[in-house]
Design a protein around this motif. Structure first.
Motif, PDB file in Angstrom:
ATOM      1  N   UNK A  86       0.832  -1.203   0.000  1.00 49.60           N
ATOM      2  CA  UNK A  86       0.000   0.000   0.000  1.00 49.60           C
ATOM      3  C   UNK A  86       0.868   1.255   0.000  1.00 49.60           C
ATOM      4  N   UNK A  87       0.402   2.277  -0.739  1.00 50.38           N
ATOM      5  CA  UNK A  87       1.024   3.590  -0.735  1.00 50.38           C
ATOM      6  C   UNK A  87      -0.022   4.605  -0.302  1.00 50.38           C
ATOM      7  N   UNK A  88       0.400   5.599   0.457  1.00 49.55           N
ATOM      8  CA  UNK A  88      -0.509   6.625   0.966  1.00 49.55           C
ATOM      9  C   UNK A  88      -0.106   7.982   0.402  1.00 49.55           C
ATOM     10  N   UNK A  89      -1.117   8.773   0.042  1.00 47.97           N
ATOM     11  CA  UNK A  89      -0.848  10.118  -0.486  1.00 47.97           C
ATOM     12  C   UNK A  89       0.015  10.910   0.491  1.00 47.97           C
ATOM     13  N   UNK A  90       1.032  11.590  -0.041  1.00 45.28           N
ATOM     14  CA  UNK A  90       1.968  12.316   0.805  1.00 45.28           C
ATOM     15  C   UNK A  90       1.808  13.829   0.683  1.00 45.28           C
ATOM     16  N   UNK A  91       1.027  14.298  -0.288  1.00 42.49           N
ATOM     17  CA  UNK A  91       0.786  15.737  -0.413  1.00 42.49           C
ATOM     18  C   UNK A  91      -0.617  15.971  -0.961  1.00 42.49           C
ATOM     19  N   UNK A  92      -1.112  17.203  -0.811  1.00 40.77           N
ATOM     20  CA  UNK A  92      -2.484  17.511  -1.206  1.00 40.77           C
ATOM     21  C   UNK A  92      -2.685  17.394  -2.717  1.00 40.77           C
ATOM     22  N   UNK A  93      -1.653  17.651  -3.483  1.00 39.88           N
ATOM     23  CA  UNK A  93      -1.768  17.571  -4.936  1.00 39.88           C
ATOM     24  C   UNK A  93      -1.935  16.136  -5.425  1.00 39.88           C
ATOM     25  N   UNK A  94      -1.557  15.188  -4.579  1.00 40.26           N
ATOM     26  CA  UNK A  94      -1.628  13.790  -4.986  1.00 40.26           C
ATOM     27  C   UNK A  94      -0.528  13.400  -5.946  1.00 40.26           C
ATOM     28  N   UNK A  95       0.559  14.166  -5.951  1.00 40.68           N
ATOM     29  CA  UNK A  95       1.677  13.869  -6.849  1.00 40.68           C
ATOM     30  C   UNK A  95       2.734  12.983  -6.198  1.00 40.68           C
ATOM     31  N   UNK A  96       2.651  12.826  -4.879  1.00 34.78           N
ATOM     32  CA  UNK A  96       3.625  12.025  -4.138  1.00 34.78           C
ATOM     33  C   UNK A  96       2.903  10.992  -3.281  1.00 34.78           C
ATOM     34  N   UNK A  97       3.455   9.781  -3.232  1.00 28.51           N
ATOM     35  CA  UNK A  97       2.916   8.716  -2.383  1.00 28.51           C
ATOM     36  C   UNK A  97       4.062   8.068  -1.620  1.00 28.51           C
ATOM     37  N   UNK A  98       3.859   7.827  -0.307  1.00 31.09           N
ATOM     38  CA  UNK A  98       4.869   7.091   0.440  1.00 31.09           C
ATOM     39  C   UNK A  98       4.448   5.634   0.575  1.00 31.09           C
ATOM     40  N   UNK A  99       5.420   4.731   0.580  1.00 36.60           N
ATOM     41  CA  UNK A  99       5.137   3.296   0.664  1.00 36.60           C
ATOM     42  C   UNK A  99       4.947   2.946   2.134  1.00 36.60           C
ATOM     43  N   UNK A 100       3.734   2.578   2.484  1.00 31.76           N
ATOM     44  CA  UNK A 100       3.348   2.409   3.883  1.00 31.76           C
ATOM     45  C   UNK A 100       4.084   1.226   4.520  1.00 31.76           C
ATOM     46  N   UNK A 101       4.749   1.497   5.649  1.00 35.75           N
ATOM     47  CA  UNK A 101       5.430   0.443   6.392  1.00 35.75           C
ATOM     48  C   UNK A 101       6.734  -0.006   5.781  1.00 35.75           C
ATOM     49  N   UNK A 102       7.242   0.698   4.756  1.00 36.51           N
ATOM     50  CA  UNK A 102       8.446   0.268   4.057  1.00 36.51           C
ATOM     51  C   UNK A 102       9.675   1.059   4.486  1.00 36.51           C
ATOM     52  N   UNK A 103       9.807   1.311   5.791  1.00 38.05           N
ATOM     53  CA  UNK A 103      11.050   1.866   6.298  1.00 38.05           C
ATOM     54  C   UNK A 103      12.174   0.890   5.950  1.00 38.05           C
ATOM     55  N   UNK A 104      13.341   1.409   5.658  1.00 33.07           N
ATOM     56  CA  UNK A 104      14.389   0.516   5.183  1.00 33.07           C
ATOM     57  C   UNK A 104      15.786   1.024   5.516  1.00 33.07           C
ATOM     58  N   UNK A 105      16.722   0.080   5.620  1.00 34.63           N
ATOM     59  CA  UNK A 105      18.144   0.420   5.742  1.00 34.63           C
ATOM     60  C   UNK A 105      18.924  -0.095   4.535  1.00 34.63           C
ATOM     61  N   UNK A 106      18.196  -0.490   3.468  1.00 26.23           N
ATOM     62  CA  UNK A 106      18.889  -0.884   2.237  1.00 26.23           C
ATOM     63  C   UNK A 106      19.625   0.307   1.631  1.00 26.23           C
ATOM     64  N   UNK A 107      20.725   0.034   0.959  1.00 21.75           N
ATOM     65  CA  UNK A 107      21.437   1.091   0.260  1.00 21.75           C
ATOM     66  C   UNK A 107      20.596   1.568  -0.914  1.00 21.75           C
ATOM     67  N   UNK A 108      20.841   2.794  -1.354  1.00 23.66           N
ATOM     68  CA  UNK A 108      19.979   3.426  -2.350  1.00 23.66           C
ATOM     69  C   UNK A 108      19.829   2.594  -3.625  1.00 23.66           C
ATOM     70  N   UNK A 109      20.928   2.107  -4.176  1.00 19.61           N
ATOM     71  CA  UNK A 109      20.853   1.323  -5.401  1.00 19.61           C
ATOM     72  C   UNK A 109      20.004   0.082  -5.226  1.00 19.61           C
ATOM     73  N   UNK A 110      20.153  -0.570  -4.082  1.00 21.05           N
ATOM     74  CA  UNK A 110      19.374  -1.772  -3.803  1.00 21.05           C
ATOM     75  C   UNK A 110      17.893  -1.442  -3.664  1.00 21.05           C
ATOM     76  N   UNK A 111      17.582  -0.295  -3.074  1.00 19.65           N
ATOM     77  CA  UNK A 111      16.182   0.087  -2.894  1.00 19.65           C
ATOM     78  C   UNK A 111      15.457   0.184  -4.231  1.00 19.65           C
TER      79      UNK A 111
END
Length: 446
Positions: A271-296
């Protein structure tokens, strides 16, 4: 001579403390080192910047302890809650906000208040006189952290906190994803379609878990031995606890029907949740991570619908320090060895935006009352505020003290109610009814 309240840290707790004290007629100086001195997680110099999730969690004030805390803060003219309400985004039963306008509004309100001034001075020591609240949060600067350790005579406890990634909405393949809140929860169509869902079949899920476990992770520096807070575990740490853990956590496939294949039950759903009023950004719910950027990017693009995802922000991890409050603080949140200093927010061992702001609310009122020479009534233990402050200032076991979200387990039992799952709804309603009555009495006495 006019006495000034100094507040170190302009996050949720510091901002709320400043507002409460100023509204009581006390002059306040907020010492916020940003943007002159930055941190790993912050992007701006705004007060109350949200660095992890954009959610204040459940807004249900009858069946959820954090929702009850929302109610108590609103009743107390809380700056954080009233501003959150003004910038609310659809999120089913949760209170999610448009993070940038939220922080900008908090900053503007405090800077416009005639009794509040803000300085970007970095405070690196614990003063011997004056009235102070330290609300520096999880990213307390190294110099100040060392000063706190020197004063308390012991190392501050610590754990690691992780940040979830944010995706650009126009990079999501909506021929595979769909909008729906679990169980169609919400009073309006917008709320019932507040979450974006990406389904996975069994084989896709198993391949995703394999990639997650094999991905290159951020290594901690030598000597860092902190653990994790269970409410904010990195997704790969959850996966390490068992291959089915994520299917029973942030990827559970319940309460959802895929309109692209209504007869096929997904094995897992991201699941992704809207992150701004415009609806242009969504955060991935519960997907906190310590993976390196390339791996993500490699791993997250395995999610159906995110194959071509473009990321506005990738996840990360940072060290989160907090003090052993049951040992170090009195019932008024004052440092026992330096009673002119109070602590508030996450550094006291509460976890979450709401809990941090709530402890700022109490610290601000306590400090203002002390400056004005008034006795503040004891915070009622049967309120959400009271349950939380009692826990951190003496109710918790000092030897095993760890960060804590507000929850009904901190509340005193209500006599005459049966236990077990069948009686839980009545029990929670009894907790909230009692808390609201006690909180309102307390506010009327203040």
């Amino acid at each position: 001579m006019t006495q000034v309240l100094h507040i170190v840290g302009g996050g949720m707790a510091g901002s709320e403390a400043a507002w409460q004290a100023a509204e009581m007629g006390v002059d306040v100086i907020i010492h916020e080192m940003r943007p002159t001195v930055g941190t790993f997680a912050h992007q701006t110099g705004n007060l109350a910047e949200m660095v992890c999730s954009n959610s204040f969690r459940s807004d249900d004030d009858e069946q959820n302890a954090v929702g009850l805390l929302h109610w108590e803060m609103r009743a107390a003219n809380g700056l954080i809650m009233t501003t959150a309400d003004a910038h609310r985004l659809p999120a089913g039963g949760a209170l999610a906000v448009d993070r940038d306008p939220f922080a900008e509004t908090v900053t503007a309100k405090l800077r416009a208040h005639p009794r509040v001034s803000v300085t970007d001075q970095e405070v690196t020591s614990l003063p011997d006189d004056g009235h102070w609240i330290f609300a520096t949060g999880p990213l307390t600067s190294p110099a100040l952290g060392e000063a706190i350790r020197a004063e308390t005579g012991s190392d501050a406890l610590a754990f690691f906190d992780a940040i979830a990634p944010i995706v650009y909405a126009d990079s999501i393949d909506m021929s595979k994803a769909w909008m729906q809140s679990r169980y169609d929860k919400g009073e309006t169509e917008e709320e019932r379609t507040a979450y974006l869902n990406c389904p996975m079949g069994r084989d896709q899920y198993e391949a995703f878990i394999d990639a997650l476990l094999a991905a290159e992770k951020t290594e901690f520096h030598e000597g860092e031995t902190a653990g994790y807070f269970d409410g904010c575990l990195p997704i790969e740490v959850m996966a390490e606890r068992g291959r089915e853990t994520l299917r029973h956590g942030p990827m559970k496939p319940v309460g959802l029907t895929n309109p692209h294949a209504p007869d096929v039950k997904p094995h897992a759903v991201v699941q992704l949740r809207r992150d701004n009023a415009l609806g242009t950004l969504f955060n991935i719910v519960g997907f906190q991570t310590k993976m390196k950027y390339g791996a993500q990017t490699d791993v997250f693009r395995m999610i159906p619908g995110l194959e071509n995802a473009s990321f506005a922000r990738l996840g990360g991890i940072h060290r989160n320090t907090f003090i052993n409050s049951p040992t170090l603080l009195d019932a008024q949140m004052r440092l026992k060895s330096k009673p002119n200093i109070r602590f508030a927010g996450q550094i006291t061992g509460v976890e979450g935006y709401v809990e941090s702001a709530a402890m700022g609310l109490l610290a601000g009122r306590m400090a203002a009352s002390e400056i004005q020479g008034r006795d503040l009534p004891e915070v009622p233990k049967d309120s959400a505020m009271g349950a939380l402050i009692h826990h951190i200032t003496g109710g918790a076991e000092a030897k095993t003290f760890q960060p804590m979200n507000v929850n009904f387990g901190l509340f005193r039992p209500v006599d005459g109610l049966k236990g077990g799952r069948r009686g839980r709804k009545d029990r929670y309603k009894a907790y909230t009814d009692r808390a609201k009555a006690e909180w309102q009495i307390w506010l009327d006495q203040c």
